[in-house]
Design a protein around this motif. Structure first.
Motif, PDB file in Angstrom:
ATOM      1  N   ILE A   1       0.839  -1.195   0.000  1.00 39.98           N
ATOM      2  CA  ILE A   1       0.000   0.000   0.000  1.00 39.98           C
ATOM      3  C   ILE A   1       0.876   1.248   0.000  1.00 39.98           C
ATOM      4  O   ILE A   1       2.092   1.185   0.214  1.00 39.98           O
ATOM      5  N   GLY A   2       0.234   2.394  -0.197  1.00 38.86           N
ATOM      6  CA  GLY A   2       0.896   3.692  -0.098  1.00 38.86           C
ATOM      7  C   GLY A   2       0.020   4.633   0.705  1.00 38.86           C
ATOM      8  O   GLY A   2      -0.461   4.300   1.779  1.00 38.86           O
ATOM      9  N   HIS A   3      -0.187   5.858   0.169  1.00 37.30           N
ATOM     10  CA  HIS A   3      -1.187   6.818   0.639  1.00 37.30           C
ATOM     11  C   HIS A   3      -0.785   7.603   1.887  1.00 37.30           C
ATOM     12  O   HIS A   3      -0.924   8.825   1.920  1.00 37.30           O
ATOM     13  N   SER A   4      -0.303   6.936   2.940  1.00 36.35           N
ATOM     14  CA  SER A   4       0.009   7.659   4.174  1.00 36.35           C
ATOM     15  C   SER A   4       1.357   8.351   4.123  1.00 36.35           C
ATOM     16  O   SER A   4       1.650   9.205   4.958  1.00 36.35           O
ATOM     17  N   HIS A   5       2.213   7.982   3.171  1.00 37.01           N
ATOM     18  CA  HIS A   5       3.561   8.532   3.036  1.00 37.01           C
ATOM     19  C   HIS A   5       4.460   8.118   4.201  1.00 37.01           C
ATOM     20  O   HIS A   5       5.484   8.757   4.460  1.00 37.01           O
ATOM     21  N   VAL A   6       4.083   7.086   4.912  1.00 33.87           N
ATOM     22  CA  VAL A   6       4.852   6.600   6.066  1.00 33.87           C
ATOM     23  C   VAL A   6       5.224   5.134   5.813  1.00 33.87           C
ATOM     24  O   VAL A   6       4.352   4.266   5.733  1.00 33.87           O
ATOM     25  N   ALA A   7       6.514   4.871   5.697  1.00 28.25           N
ATOM     26  CA  ALA A   7       6.975   3.518   5.416  1.00 28.25           C
ATOM     27  C   ALA A   7       6.912   2.646   6.670  1.00 28.25           C
ATOM     28  O   ALA A   7       7.236   3.093   7.765  1.00 28.25           O
ATOM     29  N   GLY A   8       6.482   1.387   6.489  1.00 25.75           N
ATOM     30  CA  GLY A   8       6.423   0.463   7.616  1.00 25.75           C
ATOM     31  C   GLY A   8       5.752  -0.827   7.200  1.00 25.75           C
ATOM     32  O   GLY A   8       5.189  -0.929   6.100  1.00 25.75           O
TER      33      GLY A   8
ATOM     34  N   ASN B   1       3.732  -0.866   3.698  1.00 26.06           N
ATOM     35  CA  ASN B   1       3.591   0.489   3.180  1.00 26.06           C
ATOM     36  C   ASN B   1       4.960   0.932   2.681  1.00 26.06           C
ATOM     37  O   ASN B   1       5.918   0.988   3.452  1.00 26.06           O
ATOM     38  N   VAL B   2       5.050   1.231   1.391  1.00 20.01           N
ATOM     39  CA  VAL B   2       6.348   1.518   0.776  1.00 20.01           C
ATOM     40  C   VAL B   2       6.794   2.960   1.014  1.00 20.01           C
ATOM     41  O   VAL B   2       7.884   3.350   0.581  1.00 20.01           O
ATOM     42  N   GLY B   3       5.980   3.738   1.708  1.00 17.67           N
ATOM     43  CA  GLY B   3       6.343   5.137   1.932  1.00 17.67           C
ATOM     44  C   GLY B   3       6.103   5.970   0.681  1.00 17.67           C
ATOM     45  O   GLY B   3       5.362   5.585  -0.213  1.00 17.67           O
ATOM     46  N   SER B   4       6.749   7.107   0.607  1.00 20.20           N
ATOM     47  CA  SER B   4       6.531   8.035  -0.505  1.00 20.20           C
ATOM     48  C   SER B   4       7.835   8.395  -1.197  1.00 20.20           C
ATOM     49  O   SER B   4       8.830   8.703  -0.538  1.00 20.20           O
ATOM     50  N   VAL B   5       7.793   8.373  -2.526  1.00 21.40           N
ATOM     51  CA  VAL B   5       8.937   8.848  -3.304  1.00 21.40           C
ATOM     52  C   VAL B   5       9.045  10.361  -3.204  1.00 21.40           C
ATOM     53  O   VAL B   5      10.106  10.906  -2.890  1.00 21.40           O
ATOM     54  N   GLY B   6       7.944  11.060  -3.448  1.00 23.49           N
ATOM     55  CA  GLY B   6       8.014  12.500  -3.646  1.00 23.49           C
ATOM     56  C   GLY B   6       7.704  13.378  -2.472  1.00 23.49           C
ATOM     57  O   GLY B   6       7.982  14.586  -2.509  1.00 23.49           O
ATOM     58  N   GLN B   7       7.132  12.813  -1.381  1.00 23.95           N
ATOM     59  CA  GLN B   7       6.806  13.653  -0.230  1.00 23.95           C
ATOM     60  C   GLN B   7       6.712  12.800   1.036  1.00 23.95           C
ATOM     61  O   GLN B   7       5.626  12.609   1.600  1.00 23.95           O
ATOM     62  N   PRO B   8       7.846  12.273   1.534  1.00 23.88           N
ATOM     63  CA  PRO B   8       7.825  11.461   2.761  1.00 23.88           C
ATOM     64  C   PRO B   8       7.285  12.261   3.945  1.00 23.88           C
ATOM     65  O   PRO B   8       7.506  13.474   4.036  1.00 23.88           O
ATOM     66  N   ARG B   9       6.594  11.548   4.846  1.00 21.13           N
ATOM     67  CA  ARG B   9       6.028  12.211   6.026  1.00 21.13           C
ATOM     68  C   ARG B   9       6.348  11.450   7.306  1.00 21.13           C
ATOM     69  O   ARG B   9       5.600  11.524   8.279  1.00 21.13           O
ATOM     70  N   ASP B  10       7.443  10.734   7.307  1.00 19.19           N
ATOM     71  CA  ASP B  10       7.829   9.976   8.500  1.00 19.19           C
ATOM     72  C   ASP B  10       9.057  10.556   9.187  1.00 19.19           C
ATOM     73  O   ASP B  10       9.717   9.900   9.978  1.00 19.19           O
ATOM     74  N   GLY B  11       9.344  11.829   8.892  1.00 21.49           N
ATOM     75  CA  GLY B  11      10.471  12.493   9.525  1.00 21.49           C
ATOM     76  C   GLY B  11      11.789  12.313   8.801  1.00 21.49           C
ATOM     77  O   GLY B  11      12.790  12.934   9.169  1.00 21.49           O
TER      78      GLY B  11
ATOM     79  N   ALA C   1       6.581  23.248  -0.840  1.00 19.47           N
ATOM     80  CA  ALA C   1       8.033  23.221  -1.033  1.00 19.47           C
ATOM     81  C   ALA C   1       8.753  23.045   0.290  1.00 19.47           C
ATOM     82  O   ALA C   1       9.630  22.188   0.425  1.00 19.47           O
ATOM     83  N   THR C   2       8.385  23.833   1.290  1.00 19.74           N
ATOM     84  CA  THR C   2       9.122  23.810   2.556  1.00 19.74           C
ATOM     85  C   THR C   2       8.989  22.475   3.273  1.00 19.74           C
ATOM     86  O   THR C   2       9.929  22.043   3.945  1.00 19.74           O
ATOM     87  N   ARG C   3       7.861  21.802   3.120  1.00 23.01           N
ATOM     88  CA  ARG C   3       7.661  20.543   3.847  1.00 23.01           C
ATOM     89  C   ARG C   3       8.605  19.454   3.340  1.00 23.01           C
ATOM     90  O   ARG C   3       8.862  18.483   4.051  1.00 23.01           O
ATOM     91  N   LEU C   4       9.100  19.583   2.108  1.00 24.14           N
ATOM     92  CA  LEU C   4      10.015  18.574   1.579  1.00 24.14           C
ATOM     93  C   LEU C   4      11.286  18.490   2.405  1.00 24.14           C
ATOM     94  O   LEU C   4      11.854  17.404   2.591  1.00 24.14           O
ATOM     95  N   SER C   5      11.739  19.625   2.919  1.00 21.67           N
ATOM     96  CA  SER C   5      12.969  19.642   3.735  1.00 21.67           C
ATOM     97  C   SER C   5      12.763  19.018   5.106  1.00 21.67           C
ATOM     98  O   SER C   5      13.729  18.625   5.756  1.00 21.67           O
ATOM     99  N   GLU C   6      11.515  18.966   5.540  1.00 23.26           N
ATOM    100  CA  GLU C   6      11.212  18.474   6.886  1.00 23.26           C
ATOM    101  C   GLU C   6      10.810  17.006   6.906  1.00 23.26           C
ATOM    102  O   GLU C   6      10.808  16.376   7.964  1.00 23.26           O
ATOM    103  N   GLY C   7      10.434  16.464   5.754  1.00 25.47           N
ATOM    104  CA  GLY C   7       9.957  15.090   5.717  1.00 25.47           C
ATOM    105  C   GLY C   7       8.657  14.923   6.499  1.00 25.47           C
ATOM    106  O   GLY C   7       8.387  13.882   7.089  1.00 25.47           O
ATOM    107  N   ARG C   8       7.808  15.954   6.461  1.00 25.06           N
ATOM    108  CA  ARG C   8       6.532  15.938   7.186  1.00 25.06           C
ATOM    109  C   ARG C   8       5.386  16.371   6.281  1.00 25.06           C
ATOM    110  O   ARG C   8       5.604  17.133   5.364  1.00 25.06           O
TER     111      ARG C   8
END
Length: 264
Positions: A170-177, A205-215, A257-264
């Motif tokens: 799955i994907g969607h949550s942008h959180v790998a696990g 969950n494979v996480g996100s290529v373009g906008q990770p949100r797991d820190g 744009a700014t969230r990409l640097s934070e991984g959130r």
């Protein structure tokens, strides 16, 4: 058997040589969200593993500044692709009402820039996929058209009981696990590599290529090596500053744009 992939937007020509004596190796990714820099870096990293197949779990577009290029790369490299909520919304197959303000702005901008061919391709994508090895869905198997999230054991357990294969992605949550179940016991792991055991069922969950949100701001995707019996979540550095500048130059919300640097 040798397959040549034509270089696309910086992704160099690759010659992939298949060894029929070995089992399959799969590269599986999701949520590129128009981030060309992250996508190219992931594909270059995956090419080192010489995967036999590429699988995409949706949300090719939305948020980032290069939707057309990301769609073209996916069409060429991942014939097995399921649709994500941003993909569907871009062609008015689902309502944008539940998206936040930033996502709605990005979807409107993205949709306006899609070609007729792009839109036809998105409309052709299915919401689920299953073969003898794996199952894929962007959100949940129970209601794929609702694009619900899988954050808890209860939802993950229902999924593992319903899908037709031992391993689901799955994907969607942008959180790998990884959720997995054995003898009724539910567990969750964020370890980068897991070994597949015969008596367990898995939901990855494979996480996100373009906008990770797991820190972790690095792009995320998975390599499933069937020969070794492992699934590895790989993290890849990419040119974040370039991706950010493109988003701002396109007139998209600066927050994207700014969230990409934070991984959130």
């Amino acid at each position: 058997m040798v397959r040549r992939y034509r270089g696309i937007q910086g992704f160099p020509d690759k010659v992939l040589v298949k060894d029929r004596r070995k089992r399959m190796k799969y590269a599986i990714f999701s949520d590129m969200h128009g981030n060309l820099e992250a996508y190219e870096s992931v594909l270059n990293d995956a090419a080192k593993e010489n995967p036999d197949k590429y699988f995409c779990i949706g949300d090719i577009i939305g948020y980032g500044a290069n939707p057309n290029e990301c769609l073209e790369m996916t069409k060429n490299l991942a014939p097995v692709t399921v649709c994500g909520n941003h993909d569907w919304a871009s062609v008015e197959l689902t309502s944008i009402d539940y998206f936040n303000e930033y996502a709605r702005q990005a979807l409107f901008w993205t949709s306006c820039g899609l070609t007729g061919e792009d839109k036809d391709y998105i409309r052709s994508l299915h919401l689920t996929y299953a073969d003898d090895d794996l199952t894929m869905v962007h959100g949940t198997w129970m209601r794929p058209e609702n694009f619900d999230y899988v954050f808890d054991f209860q939802t993950a357990s229902r999924m593992t009981k319903m899908i037709p294969t031992k391993i689901g992605f799955i994907g969607h949550s942008h959180v790998a696990g990884a959720f997995f179940v054995r003898d009724g016991r539910q567990e969750y792991s964020v370890q980068p590599k897991i070994e597949i055991e015969r008596d367990r069922s898995y939901l990855i969950n494979v996480g996100s290529v373009g906008q990770p949100r797991d820190g972790d701001r690095r792009a995320s995707y998975c390599i499933w090596d069937k020969d070794k019996g492992t699934i590895e979540t790989r993290r890849v550095e990419y040119d974040i500053e370039k991706a950010k500048k493109k988003i701002i130059k396109a007139g998209l919300p600066r927050f994207l744009a700014t969230r990409l640097s934070e991984g959130r």
